[in-house]
Each structure stands twice: as C-alpha cells, then as structure tokens.
Design a protein around this motif. Structure first.
Motif, PDB file in Angstrom:
ATOM      1  N   ASN A  42       0.949  -1.152   0.239  1.00 38.18           N
ATOM      2  CA  ASN A  42       0.473   0.184  -0.213  1.00 38.18           C
ATOM      3  C   ASN A  42       0.717   0.998   0.034  1.00 38.18           C
ATOM      4  O   ASN A  42       1.313   1.312   0.766  1.00 38.18           O
ATOM      5  CB  ASN A  42      -0.839   0.309   1.694  1.00 38.18           C
ATOM      6  CG  ASN A  42      -1.635   1.543   1.237  1.00 38.18           C
ATOM      7  OD1 ASN A  42      -2.277   2.005   0.274  1.00 38.18           O
ATOM      8  ND2 ASN A  42      -1.938   2.081   2.725  1.00 38.18           N
ATOM      9  N   ALA A  89      -4.218  -5.949   7.919  1.00 39.50           N
ATOM     10  CA  ALA A  89      -4.685  -4.604   7.468  1.00 39.50           C
ATOM     11  C   ALA A  89      -4.323  -3.624   8.431  1.00 39.50           C
ATOM     12  O   ALA A  89      -4.110  -3.041   7.648  1.00 39.50           O
ATOM     13  CB  ALA A  89      -6.240  -4.886   8.177  1.00 39.50           C
ATOM     14  N   PHE A 148      -2.548  -0.596   6.355  1.00 38.71           N
ATOM     15  CA  PHE A 148      -3.290   0.961   6.887  1.00 38.71           C
ATOM     16  C   PHE A 148      -3.041   1.460   7.559  1.00 38.71           C
ATOM     17  O   PHE A 148      -3.821   2.409   8.041  1.00 38.71           O
ATOM     18  CB  PHE A 148      -4.676   0.433   5.919  1.00 38.71           C
ATOM     19  CG  PHE A 148      -4.928  -0.069   4.630  1.00 38.71           C
ATOM     20  CD1 PHE A 148      -4.562   0.335   3.063  1.00 38.71           C
ATOM     21  CD2 PHE A 148      -5.226  -1.410   4.875  1.00 38.71           C
ATOM     22  CE1 PHE A 148      -4.680  -0.355   1.943  1.00 38.71           C
ATOM     23  CE2 PHE A 148      -5.025  -2.330   3.703  1.00 38.71           C
ATOM     24  CZ  PHE A 148      -5.267  -1.366   2.680  1.00 38.71           C
ATOM     25  N   ASN A 184     -12.600   1.571   8.664  1.00 38.65           N
ATOM     26  CA  ASN A 184     -12.588   2.221   7.870  1.00 38.65           C
ATOM     27  C   ASN A 184     -11.985   2.075   6.456  1.00 38.65           C
ATOM     28  O   ASN A 184     -11.398   2.410   5.250  1.00 38.65           O
ATOM     29  CB  ASN A 184     -12.462   3.909   7.579  1.00 38.65           C
ATOM     30  CG  ASN A 184     -13.790   3.709   8.487  1.00 38.65           C
ATOM     31  OD1 ASN A 184     -14.682   3.297   8.477  1.00 38.65           O
ATOM     32  ND2 ASN A 184     -13.549   4.618   9.602  1.00 38.65           N
ATOM     33  N   VAL A 185     -11.857   0.398   6.213  1.00 35.07           N
ATOM     34  CA  VAL A 185     -10.623   0.292   5.278  1.00 35.07           C
ATOM     35  C   VAL A 185     -10.998  -0.755   4.046  1.00 35.07           C
ATOM     36  O   VAL A 185     -10.164  -1.009   2.750  1.00 35.07           O
ATOM     37  CB  VAL A 185      -9.557  -0.778   5.830  1.00 35.07           C
ATOM     38  CG1 VAL A 185      -8.359   0.155   6.209  1.00 35.07           C
ATOM     39  CG2 VAL A 185      -9.850  -2.227   6.248  1.00 35.07           C
ATOM     40  N   ASN A 199     -12.721  -1.214  -0.315  1.00 38.19           N
ATOM     41  CA  ASN A 199     -12.712  -0.900  -1.114  1.00 38.19           C
ATOM     42  C   ASN A 199     -11.065   0.318  -1.172  1.00 38.19           C
ATOM     43  O   ASN A 199     -10.933   0.380  -2.761  1.00 38.19           O
ATOM     44  CB  ASN A 199     -13.794   0.749  -0.686  1.00 38.19           C
ATOM     45  CG  ASN A 199     -14.709  -0.267  -1.569  1.00 38.19           C
ATOM     46  OD1 ASN A 199     -15.278  -1.321  -2.154  1.00 38.19           O
ATOM     47  ND2 ASN A 199     -16.403  -0.283  -0.855  1.00 38.19           N
ATOM     48  N   LYS A 200     -10.419   0.175  -0.384  1.00 41.78           N
ATOM     49  CA  LYS A 200      -8.957   0.867  -0.024  1.00 41.78           C
ATOM     50  C   LYS A 200      -8.252  -0.316  -1.464  1.00 41.78           C
ATOM     51  O   LYS A 200      -8.948  -1.577  -0.931  1.00 41.78           O
ATOM     52  CB  LYS A 200      -8.284   0.537   0.899  1.00 41.78           C
ATOM     53  CG  LYS A 200      -8.421   2.192   1.641  1.00 41.78           C
ATOM     54  CD  LYS A 200      -7.695   2.460   2.798  1.00 41.78           C
ATOM     55  CE  LYS A 200      -9.022   3.492   3.648  1.00 41.78           C
ATOM     56  NZ  LYS A 200      -7.950   4.457   4.275  1.00 41.78           N
ATOM     57  N   VAL A 201      -6.803   0.222  -2.188  1.00 40.86           N
ATOM     58  CA  VAL A 201      -6.194  -0.950  -3.421  1.00 40.86           C
ATOM     59  C   VAL A 201      -5.545  -0.760  -2.577  1.00 40.86           C
ATOM     60  O   VAL A 201      -4.849  -0.244  -2.357  1.00 40.86           O
ATOM     61  CB  VAL A 201      -6.381  -0.444  -4.503  1.00 40.86           C
ATOM     62  CG1 VAL A 201      -5.954  -1.200  -5.851  1.00 40.86           C
ATOM     63  CG2 VAL A 201      -8.969   0.628  -5.284  1.00 40.86           C
ATOM     64  N   LEU A 202      -5.128  -2.163  -2.975  1.00 45.76           N
ATOM     65  CA  LEU A 202      -3.212  -2.742  -2.563  1.00 45.76           C
ATOM     66  C   LEU A 202      -2.605  -3.559  -3.646  1.00 45.76           C
ATOM     67  O   LEU A 202      -3.743  -3.884  -4.823  1.00 45.76           O
ATOM     68  CB  LEU A 202      -3.085  -3.665  -1.788  1.00 45.76           C
ATOM     69  CG  LEU A 202      -4.058  -4.345  -1.555  1.00 45.76           C
ATOM     70  CD1 LEU A 202      -3.896  -5.993  -2.090  1.00 45.76           C
ATOM     71  CD2 LEU A 202      -4.379  -5.340  -0.155  1.00 45.76           C
ATOM     72  N   SER A 230      -3.735  -5.489  -8.696  1.00 45.06           N
ATOM     73  CA  SER A 230      -4.638  -4.500  -7.709  1.00 45.06           C
ATOM     74  C   SER A 230      -5.343  -5.202  -7.688  1.00 45.06           C
ATOM     75  O   SER A 230      -6.765  -5.853  -7.817  1.00 45.06           O
ATOM     76  CB  SER A 230      -5.362  -3.462  -9.003  1.00 45.06           C
ATOM     77  OG  SER A 230      -3.633  -2.576  -8.483  1.00 45.06           O
ATOM     78  N   THR A 276      -8.477  -4.847  -4.221  1.00 45.77           N
ATOM     79  CA  THR A 276     -10.114  -4.199  -3.858  1.00 45.77           C
ATOM     80  C   THR A 276     -10.140  -4.328  -2.687  1.00 45.77           C
ATOM     81  O   THR A 276     -10.863  -5.318  -2.537  1.00 45.77           O
ATOM     82  CB  THR A 276     -10.951  -3.881  -4.173  1.00 45.77           C
ATOM     83  OG1 THR A 276     -10.521  -3.002  -5.288  1.00 45.77           O
ATOM     84  CG2 THR A 276     -11.498  -2.606  -3.152  1.00 45.77           C
ATOM     85  N   VAL A 277     -10.250  -4.308  -1.383  1.00 49.27           N
ATOM     86  CA  VAL A 277     -10.373  -4.740   0.493  1.00 49.27           C
ATOM     87  C   VAL A 277     -12.015  -4.865   0.379  1.00 49.27           C
ATOM     88  O   VAL A 277     -12.731  -3.767   0.411  1.00 49.27           O
ATOM     89  CB  VAL A 277      -9.651  -3.754   1.611  1.00 49.27           C
ATOM     90  CG1 VAL A 277     -10.196  -4.928   2.771  1.00 49.27           C
ATOM     91  CG2 VAL A 277      -8.338  -4.004   1.254  1.00 49.27           C
TER      92      VAL A 277
END
Length: 792
Positions: free
Chosen positions: A106, A152, A156, A161-162, A164-167, A174, A176-177
C-alpha cells in the motif's frame, strides 16, 4: 476443631522450619513442572478449536499407491471440491484452496504475508467473523481481497474503514479490500493472513487449464458435512470419487478421504493410508512426565514426614491418652499436608509467572497463564488437593497408628515397615531420575547423529532465498553481480527445496526397465549450474547447457534412478514421460530429501534444464567469506534488481535442523526434567540424611570417643544411602533401555544404545547422592562428641 487443626499445623510448620522448607520447595517444583506441561498440553489439544463446526468440517487428503506402498498426501486435484459438493449427498459445502506467500503493498508500505486462494464456501466452512464487509459478497468479485485485522493494520495503520481501499499483490496486481476478518489465534493448522478468489489462482500465469483437470494434485480441499449425516457413508463415496473421474495407469487409483478437523494437529501421521499417530504421542509422553515429576515431589513429602515420626510420636501418644481419636489425628495430619500443599501451590504460581516466558521461548509458543480463568483455577486447586492427598495420606495413617503405651515408653517406632517403605520410595525417586538422565542422553545422541548425517549435498554454506518479483527474469545479471562481490561461489534456481519431496508422478517408462509405470519419480526443474551450487557430484556424463533450448529433451538423473535402468552405463538411454522421450546425459549422486530419519534409500529423481517454475534461489557462499559481509552483498544485489521486495533468506542448514524440532523439544524437556527430578530427589535425600544424622548423633559421639575417624563415620552414614542408589540404578537401567529401544524403533536412521551411557548415568547419580549425603555426614562427624553425649 478446624481452628485447632490450623493452629497446631502452623506451630509444627514453624517449629520444623528446615523440614517444612524442604517439603514445600520440593512440592512447589513438582507443581510448577506439572502446570507448565499442562499449559503446553492445553495449547496443543486446543488447536483449531476456535472453529465452531468441530463435528462437520473435514480436510480431504489423498492416498496414492506406488510400488505396492500407500502414501498419504495433503493435496487433491483442483476440480475435486466442486464435484464432491455436487455429487456426494451429505456434503453441504466445499472449497479448494492454495496457499502461498506474497508481497502486499500500500503505497510505500510493503509486507510479505502468507495467504490463500479460496473458493467462496471457505468463509462459511470456517465461520470467519467479518468485522467489515459481508461474508456472502466478499469474494464475489475477482479482484476482491479479505484481510485479517493485523494485516490491515500493518498495511493501512488501522483495521477500520479500509473497505474499498486498493492494494498491490506482488507489486503488480491490484486488489480491492472487500472484507476484514477477526484475527485467528496461532493455534490453527491452516493459517492465512489474506484471502482472494480461487479463480485468480497463480496470478500472471496464462494457461491454467491443468488446474481444472484431475491429472494434477495441488489443492487443499475442505468440506462441511450436513448435520446428522452418516460419516461412513459419505467417506466411502468420497473415496470412490477420483477413480470415477480419471483412468489411472497404475493398478490402484488415488483415493481421497475425510480427515476430521479434530485430528488435523494431533493425529496427522499416516501409514498405509491409515492414521497411526502424530503429535498426540508427544502430548501423551509429556503429560506422563508431568505426572512422574509430581509423583516424585509427593514421594519426597511422604518420606520426610514419616522420617520425622519420632519427633511426633510423643505428641500422638499424649493426644491419644487424652482421648483424641484416630480420625481426629488423621484430620490433623491431613490438614498439615493440605496447608503445605497450599503454600507450595502459591509458591508455584510465583515460579510460573517468572518461568513462563523462558518456557515459551523453549517450546516456541505464546502460552499465557490466565490464572483467573475458571478452568485454570480448578486445575490448580485439583493438583494441589491431589498432591495433599497423595503426599499426606500415608504419613497421616502411619503417625495416627502409634500406640500410646509404646510411644510413651520409648519403644522404637522408627523401624519396621515404615523404614522399608521409606527406602523403597527413595529407590523409586532415584530410579526415575536415572531413567531421565539416560533418556535425555540418548535423545541428544540421536539428534546429533541425524544432524551429522551425510545428506549428499553441501548444506553448510547454502543460502535459501525465496524467488519473488522478477528474480527469474533478472537471474543472469543477479548471478553475475553476486559472484562479482567475491563472497559468493555460485547461484542457481530450482522449483523444489532440497529437503522437499516436491513435484512427482508415476507413469514413466525407460530403457532397461519393466513395469515401471508404478514407480514414483521426483521432478526437479533447475538452472544449468544447479549441481555445482548445491554440491551434487556429477558421477557420469556432463551437466546442462547454458542454453536450455539445447536440453529440451535432455535430463540428468540420480544414481538410484540409473540403477533401475539396468547394468552398465545409462548415458544415452531414453526415459519416456507422456509423449516425450528424454535422453539421459548425466548421473549425479543420490541425496537426502523427504524423511530425514529414513534409511537413505531415496526414490529416483529426474532433473530438467528449465527454471521458469523456480520458487527458490540457492546461493553458495564461499567458505572463507564472512557471512555478514556475504549477506550484505547479496542483499544489495537483490535490492538493485528486485527493489520492491524485501530480502528474506534462511540457511539450508537451519532448515535441516528445524526438521527435528519435536525431537529437540523432547530432548530439552527430558534434560530439564532430569535435573529437576535429581534436585527434588536430593532435597529428600538431604532431609533424610539430616534426620539420620540427628537420630544417630549419640552413636556417632560414642564412636568418636572410642577413636573412630571422621572418614569412618562419613562412610558409616553414607553407605546405606549409596546402597539405595545402587538398587535404583539396577532398576532404572533396564527400564531406560526398554523405553529408548521402543522410541528408536520409530526411526530407520538411528543411533545404537551404548553401554557407556548407563555407566555415566550411574556415576552421575551416585556422585550427586554422595555429595548430598556427605554434607550432613561430615557435619555430624565433625560435631563435638561432648555435646551429643552430655545428656547421657
């Protein structure tokens, strides 16, 4: 009445501070040992208990038969999970999975974590607790990834609230969480830190059609049965599934079967396709040792209490004359035993708090005391009460049985059956201690014997580096730069670690062989300089060409494979695998892989000049190079060509040593328990010697007045105890020999039991006992006879 019991008990404890301290300290050591082992046992038997469906969840291994022998493997064909769910009534859910370590990134934060490609049912089978996201939709999209809380947080900085975050995975793909799950404890068999859809299996590989066929075994398969399903019926159908899907060249087809979640950790060793044991043997052995240590401590208590009977005899006589019943006297002595056991338990809690971190380091666990948990409180109270009853019942019955007329007249009460029992208990204590000494010595010998084994390759300076990123594409410049540092001898790629059985398969035919389809052959895909790097000797022929296209149909085989191809040179002979004929261009020596305790008869191995499947880079460090300098140089080279990935490595020697961690644990614990058993036994011997010296002080005084020397008196006081230790030695030697012979039977490569081991154990036991007794004997012999005879 109870108040009087307590008052008299504390008075006696205080009046005999020395004996009380010996008793309490000995018993506390025993309770501490028992508690430590029980905590370890609890941790072991609770593996996978975090998953609620204990009666429904099963792993699916396969039995595979080669040359008449059945081998059990933890792999299945990719489509098996789907077919089991669709075609076997009673299977409600199923999931194929595959685990591997990948780099999760990330931004500037990158971490290597082990995770799994899984099918959606996996989440429900294990009832994973979603803190964010929905179980039903978490893996519905191909680029969705589910993370554990700690993963996580590592990526992060938070597990909130993670969504839809991308890693990035492996710095290339890529994701998406789509879910955050509660962390699982370390006591689970199949671990993971992230989960992604199984359809993305082998990221970046274009042709994965083989994963959808029954020919290849690679997946971990889990199933969940419907409640109240008949296990035997379902298992019998599972066993027939693979044979119904594929036609095998071998006489006996592969057979999948159900392995309960309750057995994954403790009963995972198979022989001829059936469970024969596993770690449960170690658990039972250590639990038995805990019981023995506790018993030795209780014996100590009984011995010292009955030895002091002379001092309590008059008290018993007077109390009986005054009307005290035997029942009340037993109550009094049991109260004293319970109080001493209670104090010992309290002391053992302090010991546990102090020693638990070191014990965790020894057993490589993170066990917590959790003293206020009901089960732990109940266990400690039970151990304390059992110790009090075990240790106190005999002294209580013995002391309360004195006849008032005899004791008040001074009739000798110290001899007879009590003395014989006391001597018997001393013999038992030392016999157990000697058995521990012999066992720990032989276990140590066995570990050293295997550790020094010739494995057929150079593992001393061999560095094992996991292949990540573009290490395969950049292999040549990486190799050249590493060698240019002057610290590296050679570098190679392979798809299989040296100790692993790795890829294998039957169905091959070759010149000079008959009925060869049933033989299991191991396949190694390596770079040309592999043999020089790992230290395998080329016995005949030549190595691979630097241009692997030249060797597209050439192979190198091990000597055992060459012997299977008949007499004479096998160079130029052909081996047929599938539709391809391969020419043998070289033969290398056999080497040890798989079972390091095996008889050394390893199966045939076939090497291909093809390193695109590589998952390991081997680096041979020059013997005269500093390891620190070499590691720094290797790290710099990898940083240059593979900058996104952290440098991780292990020395092959360490990987080899880690294979006998269980044996090392048993050896370390046996050594510690031997020392503790000796200490507890010596505490009892010390107390008995002090008691004997006190009982015979007038006799010693008379002997000194009549001219006896100090050495003569020491010999007089010591010989009785030495006789007991010798008897213990004669009992312990055959017992230890039998235990160790049985233990060594499970190893094909094993040490022979030498007589000198028993001799050393005897010398050690006698020396320690002599030292313990001599202290009191010399003290008594050096005492002024005038003082001891003054009362006469």
């Amino acid at each position: 009445m109870i108040k009087n019991y307590l008052k008299i008990a504390f008075r006696n404890l205080w009046r005999n501070k020395g004996f009380s301290a010996l008793n309490i300290f000995g018993l506390s050591i025993g309770i501490t040992c028992a508690c430590l082992i029980l905590l370890w046992v609890e941790d072991e038997i609770n593996f996978d208990s975090v998953f609620p469906k204990q009666d429904l969840v099963y792993y699916v291994p396969t039995n595979q038969t080669f040359e008449g022998e059945v081998y059990t493997y933890n792999v299945t064909p990719g489509p098996l999970a789907k077919d089991l769910k669709e075609e076997v009534p009673g299977i409600a859910k199923s999931a194929a999975t595959f685990g591997e370590e990948m780099l999760l990134t990330n931004g500037e934060t990158g971490i290597n974590r082990f995770g799994r490609y899984v099918q959606p049912d996996f989440l429900e089978i294990f009832s994973l607790n979603f803190l964010e996201g929905e179980m039903k939709t978490a893996l519905s999209r191909p680029d969705g990834i589910v993370l554990t809380q700690k993963t996580a947080i590592a990526l992060f900085g938070t597990d909130k609230n993670v969504l839809n975050k991308v890693l990035q995975l492996n710095n290339e793909f890529s994701f998406t969480v789509t879910g955050i799950i509660q962390d699982l404890p370390s006591t689970i068999t199949y671990r993971f830190d992230w989960l992604i859809p199984f359809q993305r299996f082998q990221l970046g590989q274009e042709n994965m059609a083989w994963a959808q066929q029954y020919g290849g075994n690679f997946a971990d398969t889990f199933v969940e049965l419907t409640p109240n399903t008949d296990f035997k019926t379902v298992d019998s159908k599972v066993r027939k599934m693979i044979a119904s899907k594929i036609e095998y060249a071998t006489e006996v087809p592969n057979e999948a079967f159900l392995h309960s979640i309750k057995n994954w950790h403790l009963r995972s060793e198979f022989k001829e396709g059936k469970i024969v044991g596993g770690k449960i043997t170690l658990v039972r052995s250590l639990a038995f040792i805990a019981l023995i240590i506790l018993l030795i401590a209780c014996i100590n208590f009984m011995n010292l209490s009955t030895a002091r009977s002379g001092k309590r005899a008059n008290e018993v006589g007077v109390r009986k004359v005054l009307g005290s019943s035997k029942k009340r006297l037993v109550g009094q002595f049991m109260t004293e035993a319970i109080i001493m056991a209670g104090i010992s338990a309290f002391l053992s809690i302090i010991f546990l708090i102090v020693l638990l971190p070191s014990f965790n380091t020894l057993v490589e666990k993170q066990i917590q005391l959790r003293l206020f948990e009901p089960i732990h409180i109940l266990s400690l109270l039970s151990i304390t009460l059992i110790c009090a009853i075990l240790a106190g019942w005999y002294p209580a019955l013995y002391l309360s049985s004195f006849r008032p007329a005899h004791v008040l007249k001074g009739v000798d009460r110290g001899q007879g059956s009590a003395t014989i029992i006391r001597k018997g208990l001393v013999v038992a204590q030392f016999a157990v201690s000697i058995v521990f000494i012999i066992c720990s010595t032989i276990i140590y010998q066995q570990i050293q014997h295997v550790r020094a084994r010739d494995v057929g390759y150079d593992k001393g300076n061999l560095l094992n580096v996991p292949v990540t990123g573009n290490m395969i594409d950049k292999f040549l410049p990486i190799k050249q730069d590493m060698i240019a540092t002057g610290t590296v001898k050679d570098v190679a790629l392979t798809n299989t670690n040296m100790l692993s059985s790795g890829n294998n398969g039957p169905g091959l035919t070759w010149q000079g062989g008959q009925d060869t389809e049933d033989v299991l052959v191991r396949f190694r895909y390596v770079s040309p300089n592999y043999f020089d790097t790992v230290g395998l000797n080329l016995l005949e022929g030549h190595g691979f060409n630097n241009d692997n296209a030249v060797d597209s149909t050439n192979v190198i085989i091990t000597r055992s494979f060459a012997k299977m191809m008949g007499d004479g040179s096998v160079l130029g002979k052909t081996i047929t695998r599938g539709n391809t004929e391969y020419n043998v261009i070289g033969i290398v020596n056999d080497y040890l892989y798989g079972d390091i305790y095996g008889n050394g008869k390893t199966g045939p191995v076939m090497f291909f000049n093809y390193s695109n499947f590589a998952n390991t880079m081997y680096v041979n460090i020059k013997p005269k190079s500093s390891r620190r300098d070499a590691l720094a140089a290797i790290k710099n080279v990898l940083k240059k060509y593979n900058p996104a990935f952290p440098f991780e490595y292990r020395f092959e020697n360490d990987l080899f040593n880690s294979r006998f961690r269980n044996e090392e644990l048993v050896g370390d614990l046996a050594k510690i328990f031997a020392i503790l058993a000796i200490i507890i036994s010596c505490l009892g011997l010390f107390g008995l010697a002090a008691y004997t010296a006190e009982q015979r002080k007038k006799e010693i005084g008379v002997r000194k007045v009549l001219g006896s020397s100090v050495s003569g008196i020491v010999r007089l006081l010591s010989k009785d105890f030495m006789r007991l230790v010798l008897i213990a030695l004669f009992i312990a030697i055959p017992l230890a020999w039998w235990f160790m012979s049985e233990w060594l039977e499970s190893y094909a490569y094993k040490v022979t039991i030498d007589l000198w081991v028993f001799a050393i154990a005897g010398v050690v036991a006698i020396s320690i006992a002599l030292f313990t007794v001599s202290f009191q004997a010399i003290k008594a012999a050096m005492a002024n006879p005038v003082k001891s005879l003054r009362t006469e």
